[in-house]
Scaffold this motif. Structure first.
Motif, short mmCIF file in Angstrom:
data_model
loop_
_atom_site.label_atom_id
_atom_site.label_comp_id
_atom_site.label_asym_id
_atom_site.label_seq_id
_atom_site.Cartn_x
_atom_site.Cartn_y
_atom_site.Cartn_z
N SER A 186 -14.54 2.83 -2.19
CA SER A 186 -13.60 3.02 -3.21
C SER A 186 -12.25 2.65 -2.82
O SER A 186 -11.96 2.54 -1.74
CB SER A 186 -13.50 4.66 -3.73
OG SER A 186 -12.83 5.31 -2.71
N GLU A 187 -11.33 2.33 -3.87
CA GLU A 187 -10.04 1.82 -3.82
C GLU A 187 -9.17 2.97 -3.16
O GLU A 187 -8.42 2.63 -2.25
CB GLU A 187 -9.45 1.27 -4.90
CG GLU A 187 -8.00 0.64 -4.80
CD GLU A 187 -7.74 0.16 -6.25
OE1 GLU A 187 -6.44 0.60 -6.62
OE2 GLU A 187 -8.13 -0.73 -6.57
N ALA A 188 -9.55 4.26 -3.33
CA ALA A 188 -8.89 5.40 -2.71
C ALA A 188 -8.97 5.61 -1.40
O ALA A 188 -7.99 5.56 -0.40
CB ALA A 188 -9.22 6.67 -3.50
N ASN A 189 -10.22 5.18 -0.74
CA ASN A 189 -10.52 4.90 0.39
C ASN A 189 -10.15 4.00 1.26
O ASN A 189 -9.51 3.94 2.26
CB ASN A 189 -12.16 5.20 0.75
CG ASN A 189 -12.71 6.51 0.48
OD1 ASN A 189 -11.98 7.60 0.96
ND2 ASN A 189 -14.11 6.94 0.13
N GLN A 190 -10.18 2.75 0.62
CA GLN A 190 -9.50 1.60 1.19
C GLN A 190 -8.00 2.09 1.52
O GLN A 190 -7.40 1.42 2.42
CB GLN A 190 -9.53 0.44 0.29
CG GLN A 190 -11.00 -0.03 -0.11
CD GLN A 190 -10.88 -1.44 -1.12
OE1 GLN A 190 -10.88 -1.03 -2.17
NE2 GLN A 190 -10.65 -2.60 -0.48
N ARG A 191 -7.22 2.62 0.37
CA ARG A 191 -5.96 2.78 0.49
C ARG A 191 -5.61 3.68 1.79
O ARG A 191 -4.75 3.49 2.61
CB ARG A 191 -5.29 3.36 -0.65
CG ARG A 191 -3.74 3.34 -0.65
CD ARG A 191 -3.10 3.65 -2.06
NE ARG A 191 -4.03 4.58 -2.67
CZ ARG A 191 -4.82 4.31 -3.77
NH1 ARG A 191 -4.96 3.33 -4.29
NH2 ARG A 191 -5.21 5.44 -4.53
N VAL A 192 -6.34 5.00 1.81
CA VAL A 192 -6.17 5.96 2.84
C VAL A 192 -6.50 5.22 4.27
O VAL A 192 -5.69 5.48 5.31
CB VAL A 192 -7.04 6.98 2.55
CG1 VAL A 192 -6.91 7.75 4.06
CG2 VAL A 192 -6.49 7.73 1.45
N ARG A 193 -7.56 4.42 4.34
CA ARG A 193 -8.01 3.86 5.73
C ARG A 193 -6.72 2.93 6.17
O ARG A 193 -6.54 2.75 7.35
CB ARG A 193 -9.39 3.37 5.62
CG ARG A 193 -10.31 4.12 5.48
CD ARG A 193 -11.79 3.59 5.07
NE ARG A 193 -13.01 4.43 4.63
CZ ARG A 193 -13.94 4.04 4.43
NH1 ARG A 193 -14.28 2.84 3.97
NH2 ARG A 193 -14.74 5.02 4.02
N LEU A 194 -6.41 1.96 5.14
CA LEU A 194 -5.39 0.89 5.42
C LEU A 194 -4.05 1.59 6.02
O LEU A 194 -3.39 1.23 6.87
CB LEU A 194 -5.08 0.17 4.26
CG LEU A 194 -5.62 -1.22 4.11
CD1 LEU A 194 -5.25 -1.67 2.83
CD2 LEU A 194 -5.54 -1.90 5.44
N MET A 195 -3.60 2.73 5.48
CA MET A 195 -2.68 3.46 5.79
C MET A 195 -2.46 4.00 7.06
O MET A 195 -1.68 3.83 8.08
CB MET A 195 -2.00 4.43 4.71
CG MET A 195 -1.62 4.09 3.35
SD MET A 195 -1.69 5.30 2.28
CE MET A 195 -0.27 6.42 2.86
N ALA A 196 -3.74 4.29 7.52
CA ALA A 196 -3.91 5.14 8.85
C ALA A 196 -4.05 4.05 9.85
O ALA A 196 -3.35 4.08 10.86
CB ALA A 196 -5.21 5.96 8.94
N ARG A 197 -4.93 2.90 9.48
CA ARG A 197 -4.98 1.95 10.49
C ARG A 197 -3.95 1.23 10.92
O ARG A 197 -3.90 0.47 12.10
CB ARG A 197 -6.34 1.13 10.05
CG ARG A 197 -6.63 0.20 10.94
CD ARG A 197 -8.00 -0.96 10.35
NE ARG A 197 -7.46 -2.00 9.41
CZ ARG A 197 -7.92 -2.41 8.57
NH1 ARG A 197 -9.33 -2.26 8.45
NH2 ARG A 197 -7.39 -3.45 7.73
N ASN A 198 -3.10 0.65 9.91
CA ASN A 198 -2.11 -0.46 10.05
C ASN A 198 -0.67 0.24 9.86
O ASN A 198 0.31 -0.61 10.02
CB ASN A 198 -2.11 -1.36 9.07
CG ASN A 198 -3.38 -2.34 9.08
OD1 ASN A 198 -4.41 -1.81 9.67
ND2 ASN A 198 -3.26 -3.64 8.89
N GLU A 199 -0.85 1.72 9.72
CA GLU A 199 0.59 2.46 9.78
C GLU A 199 1.46 1.90 8.68
O GLU A 199 2.36 1.40 8.60
CB GLU A 199 1.39 2.39 11.05
CG GLU A 199 0.54 2.99 12.25
CD GLU A 199 1.30 2.96 13.43
OE1 GLU A 199 2.49 2.26 13.41
OE2 GLU A 199 0.98 3.78 14.45
N LEU A 200 0.85 1.84 7.57
CA LEU A 200 1.29 1.21 6.18
C LEU A 200 1.91 2.33 5.18
O LEU A 200 1.33 3.32 5.24
CB LEU A 200 0.50 0.36 5.44
CG LEU A 200 -0.06 -0.99 6.18
CD1 LEU A 200 -1.02 -1.75 5.35
CD2 LEU A 200 1.08 -1.84 6.43
#
Length: 211
Positions: free
Chosen positions: A145-159
């Motif tokens: 889901s887009e919500a999971n994509q966003r959360v994972r990106l924020m955690a992984r790339n510190e965005l």
């Protein structure tokens, strides 16, 4: 009549793709643990723009020497920030990188198929976008889901939330990739759920190559 000892297992070439932060790398690791050979297009893309390569020279010509680190290697986070913020041309970047990656990937795939692994997986984020999906059938798409994509990106790339959303919005929607998939692995659940789906995929695909 052929018994088990006379059965021939042919190498199968599989395309693996998905949306950003959908878990494609996780799925690739799970397939590798089962004996697949993984050709990672992202790693290939790093190799073709190392210091001293024609690829890096082309990037500097297109985007300027500011994309280099002090040691002369490519500053990938800086180039990525330029592209995803709209301060650099993503299409121009792709025109430089994709032909180089395609040529080196083909070399590695050909070698891996010749070495007899039950499955050779070409792991590439942009298979559909570059019009190469039909070159790697069956095509497996990892989705979330887009919500999971966003959360994972924020955690992984510190965005920040905005930065993560910009990266998602700059790419093809996952639904469009799913529309071209032969198999879809939904990765919104637990690691065990994903592991089970990968096991089912392996049994299906590797079973098809046995004669």
């Amino acid at each position: 009549m052929h018994g088990p000892s006379s059965r021939i297992v042919r190498s199968m070439l599989v395309g693996l793709t998905g949306g950003i932060a959908c878990g494609k790398t996780t799925v690739a690791r799970m397939l590798a643990a089962r004996g697949a050979r993984i050709i990672d297009a992202d790693q290939v893309s790093r190799d073709v723009v190392r210091k001293g390569t024609e690829g890096l020279r082309a990037l500097v010509e297109a985007f300027g020497a500011d994309i280099l680190r002090e040691d002369g290697e490519l500053n990938r986070p800086k180039l990525g920030a330029m592209v995803f913020s709209g301060h650099a041309d993503l299409e121009q970047l792709n025109r430089i990188i994709h032909p180089l990656v395609a040529a080196e990937s083909l070399r590695q795939i050909t070698r891996a198929l010749g070495e007899g692994a039950p499955m050779v997986v070409y792991d590439a984020a942009l298979l559909v976008e570059t019009g190469r999906a039909d070159d790697f059938r069956p095509l497996v798409v990892v989705a979330a889901s887009e919500a999971n994509q966003r959360v994972r990106l924020m955690a992984r790339n510190e965005l920040t939330t905005l930065e993560a959303q910009q990266r998602i919005d700059s790419q093809m929607p996952v639904a469009e990739k799913i529309a071209q998939a032969d198999y879809v692995i939904h990765n919104d659940g637990s690691v065990d759920d994903t592991e089970e789906r990968v096991a089912q995929l392996w049994d299906t695909l590797v079973g098809e190559t046995e004669r």
